[in-house]
Motif scaffolding. Sequence first.
Motif, mmCIF file in Angstrom:
data_model
loop_
_atom_site.group_PDB
_atom_site.id
_atom_site.type_symbol
_atom_site.label_atom_id
_atom_site.label_comp_id
_atom_site.label_asym_id
_atom_site.label_seq_id
_atom_site.Cartn_x
_atom_site.Cartn_y
_atom_site.Cartn_z
ATOM 1 N N ALA A 233 42.328 -2.799 39.384
ATOM 2 C CA ALA A 233 41.849 -2.363 40.694
ATOM 3 C C ALA A 233 40.359 -2.672 40.802
ATOM 4 O O ALA A 233 39.599 -2.449 39.854
ATOM 5 C CB ALA A 233 42.091 -0.870 40.886
ATOM 6 N N VAL A 234 39.952 -3.185 41.949
ATOM 7 C CA VAL A 234 38.540 -3.477 42.223
ATOM 8 C C VAL A 234 38.120 -2.630 43.426
ATOM 9 O O VAL A 234 38.684 -2.766 44.514
ATOM 10 C CB VAL A 234 38.314 -4.973 42.519
ATOM 11 N N ILE A 235 37.148 -1.757 43.204
ATOM 12 C CA ILE A 235 36.731 -0.813 44.243
ATOM 13 C C ILE A 235 35.290 -1.111 44.651
ATOM 14 O O ILE A 235 34.381 -1.057 43.830
ATOM 15 C CB ILE A 235 36.847 0.649 43.749
ATOM 16 N N GLU A 270 39.579 14.681 41.055
ATOM 17 C CA GLU A 270 40.896 14.551 40.431
ATOM 18 C C GLU A 270 41.875 13.873 41.377
ATOM 19 O O GLU A 270 42.717 13.066 40.965
ATOM 20 C CB GLU A 270 41.412 15.932 40.029
ATOM 21 N N GLU A 271 41.722 14.158 42.671
ATOM 22 C CA GLU A 271 42.594 13.534 43.660
ATOM 23 C C GLU A 271 42.350 12.020 43.727
ATOM 24 O O GLU A 271 43.294 11.237 43.864
ATOM 25 C CB GLU A 271 42.334 14.176 45.025
ATOM 26 N N MET A 272 41.066 11.625 43.611
ATOM 27 C CA MET A 272 40.750 10.191 43.595
ATOM 28 C C MET A 272 41.427 9.488 42.426
ATOM 29 O O MET A 272 42.036 8.414 42.574
ATOM 30 C CB MET A 272 39.233 9.978 43.494
ATOM 31 N N VAL A 273 41.331 10.114 41.245
ATOM 32 C CA VAL A 273 41.928 9.505 40.060
ATOM 33 C C VAL A 273 43.448 9.488 40.188
ATOM 34 O O VAL A 273 44.111 8.518 39.787
ATOM 35 C CB VAL A 273 41.487 10.265 38.797
ATOM 36 N N ASP A 282 45.629 0.340 35.657
ATOM 37 C CA ASP A 282 45.327 0.486 34.227
ATOM 38 C C ASP A 282 43.856 0.212 33.913
ATOM 39 O O ASP A 282 43.332 0.676 32.902
ATOM 40 C CB ASP A 282 46.193 -0.476 33.405
ATOM 41 N N ALA A 283 43.208 -0.598 34.752
ATOM 42 C CA ALA A 283 41.791 -0.924 34.576
ATOM 43 C C ALA A 283 41.134 -0.911 35.954
ATOM 44 O O ALA A 283 41.667 -1.481 36.906
ATOM 45 C CB ALA A 283 41.612 -2.288 33.916
ATOM 46 N N VAL A 284 39.983 -0.236 36.024
ATOM 47 C CA VAL A 284 39.319 -0.052 37.316
ATOM 48 C C VAL A 284 37.878 -0.553 37.211
ATOM 49 O O VAL A 284 37.151 -0.163 36.290
ATOM 50 C CB VAL A 284 39.330 1.432 37.742
ATOM 51 N N VAL A 326 38.981 -2.856 47.562
ATOM 52 C CA VAL A 326 39.081 -1.816 48.589
ATOM 53 C C VAL A 326 37.800 -1.002 48.575
ATOM 54 O O VAL A 326 37.132 -0.876 47.550
ATOM 55 C CB VAL A 326 40.296 -0.901 48.347
ATOM 56 N N THR A 327 37.449 -0.446 49.721
ATOM 57 C CA THR A 327 36.210 0.330 49.813
ATOM 58 C C THR A 327 36.397 1.772 49.397
ATOM 59 O O THR A 327 35.438 2.460 49.079
ATOM 60 C CB THR A 327 35.670 0.290 51.248
ATOM 61 N N SER A 328 37.634 2.228 49.384
ATOM 62 C CA SER A 328 37.903 3.617 49.016
ATOM 63 C C SER A 328 39.253 3.711 48.328
ATOM 64 O O SER A 328 40.192 2.980 48.687
ATOM 65 C CB SER A 328 37.888 4.513 50.264
ATOM 66 N N VAL A 329 39.358 4.615 47.365
ATOM 67 C CA VAL A 329 40.648 4.795 46.683
ATOM 68 C C VAL A 329 41.698 5.357 47.626
ATOM 69 O O VAL A 329 42.903 5.253 47.355
ATOM 70 C CB VAL A 329 40.488 5.705 45.449
ATOM 71 N N ASP A 330 41.270 5.965 48.730
ATOM 72 C CA ASP A 330 42.246 6.490 49.702
ATOM 73 C C ASP A 330 43.066 5.368 50.324
ATOM 74 O O ASP A 330 44.176 5.603 50.808
ATOM 75 C CB ASP A 330 41.509 7.261 50.816
#
Length: 554
Positions: A233-235, A270-273, A282-284, A326-330
């Motif tokens: 994931a690329v944030i 915790e919600e973000m994770v 697996d990798a952020v 993505v700009t946000s994990v949401d």
Amino acid sequence: MGNQPLIVLSDDSQRTSGKDAQSMNIQAGKAVSEAVRTTLGPKGMDKMLVDSSGSVIVTNDGVTLLTEMEIDHPAADMIVDVAETQESEVGDGTTSAVVVAGELLKRAEELLDQDIHATTVAQGYRQAAQKATEALDDVAIDVDVDDTEILEQIAATAMTGKGAENARDLLSGLVVDAVRTVADEDGIDAENISVEKVVGGAIENSELVEGVLVNKDRVSDNMPYFVEDANVAVIDGALEVKETEIDAEVNVTDPDQLQQFIEQEEAQLEEMVDELVDVGADAVFVDKGIDDMAQHYLADAGILAVRRVKDSDAQQIARSTGATPVTSVDDITEDHLGFAGSVAQKEIAGDEHIFIEDVEDAKSVTLILRGGTEHVIDEVDRAIEDAIGVVRTTIVDGKVLAGGGAPEIQLSLALRDYADSVGGREQLAVEAFADALEVIPRTLAENAGLDPIDSLVELRSEHDAGETGAGLDAYTGDTIDMEAEGVYEPQRVKTQAIDSATEAAVMLLRIDDVIAAGDLAVADDDEGDDMPAGGPGGMGGGMGGMGGGMGGMM
């Protein structure tokens, strides 16, 4: 007004006209050319540049020298532009282009002294340049872009004499692999080839990572060192609780309220994770920061995370793995994830790096350069940059020429034949252009400690006999078949050098009036007396001061 002179320039202005202006500009161009001429070829010498802060650069790369030199003259800057254009277009041949430009100006000066008008010289030069470009097509060699051997020979030729001699075969193979890997239907973007310079080890320890190397380590020691078959994931943001957009004051009256604030923040983190866990990351790789509590939750979930990743690295990770930033994990979904067979933290020369490898279709690669000192690695890096440029150009164009001065000798002979068909005084300019091109093999011979006259005579004899690939072996002094020896350079390196050098020389020759707001150059002579700028004598002194300064510094 009568006979009273009309003054339109300020007292501080300086004006040089006619032949004085032409001579001034020619001297400036020649001085720049001479400053880099001794670096040409496999036996060219290096220069040491020391700036005002004491930083040292040791190199024989033409464009590096000219951009780092503090050149303060408009005509000289135009010659520097030749090198920069050559570098941006083909990535190599910068020194050759500047040397040819300087020699064209030198030959033009001789014609001007014979009362041949500058526009006549300019017209002859343009005709000669066009004919030279056509003549190069006749001797160009078609290359199959899948012929790895020739591509490696082209890369090796570009790196010859640039500090990478011992590992030239290894590095040329790495360069070809890198360029071919990042090639796609849109072409070849050299920005997708990263070079990571690591001090320590030998040049022979350099390697190519088909993927991305990030000069970072994981944010927590509790995270895994290695993740196999990783969803990446690329944030483009942060894993932190957002601050309020306006200033706010919160009054806490008892410990329970404080605890509630803390628990609420932890719940948000915790919600973000959990969002990342739910999509299977697996990798952020995060562009900004990662909160300490978020690090804890990520480690508990077995996710390897890296923070403050550079934009360029993030783009390469996305391109290599197929991830969508993505700009946000949401907003993240499974479709935004990329894939890498291996994401691991490894140590290189005492520094930790994150390796992202084993990607399905690596469109971004990292070349790890090793070397004993920083100066060595920097020079090898410049050689690699040239090699990448010529391999990319060859793959795109599919045409190369034999090296070792062979094209210049062939063009010189062709232009002398062509000059007979040119009417008027332009014929003399075409012949001067032919003579100017021979500066390349002549300089190769001089820099190798050979007799330039003997070398030129032998080269002309071979080409007269039809040996179009005959060039000078700087190591032995012999005239050999460069094609059989595997010494090649892209055709566009030569055509671009000729075009750029001709344009710069013609533009300078057509200037007959230089008006400056102040002194163009002021230099000190040996006795310390100020030498005024203005006129060819002053300018010659100014550029001579620059050349002398460079000579003393180099």
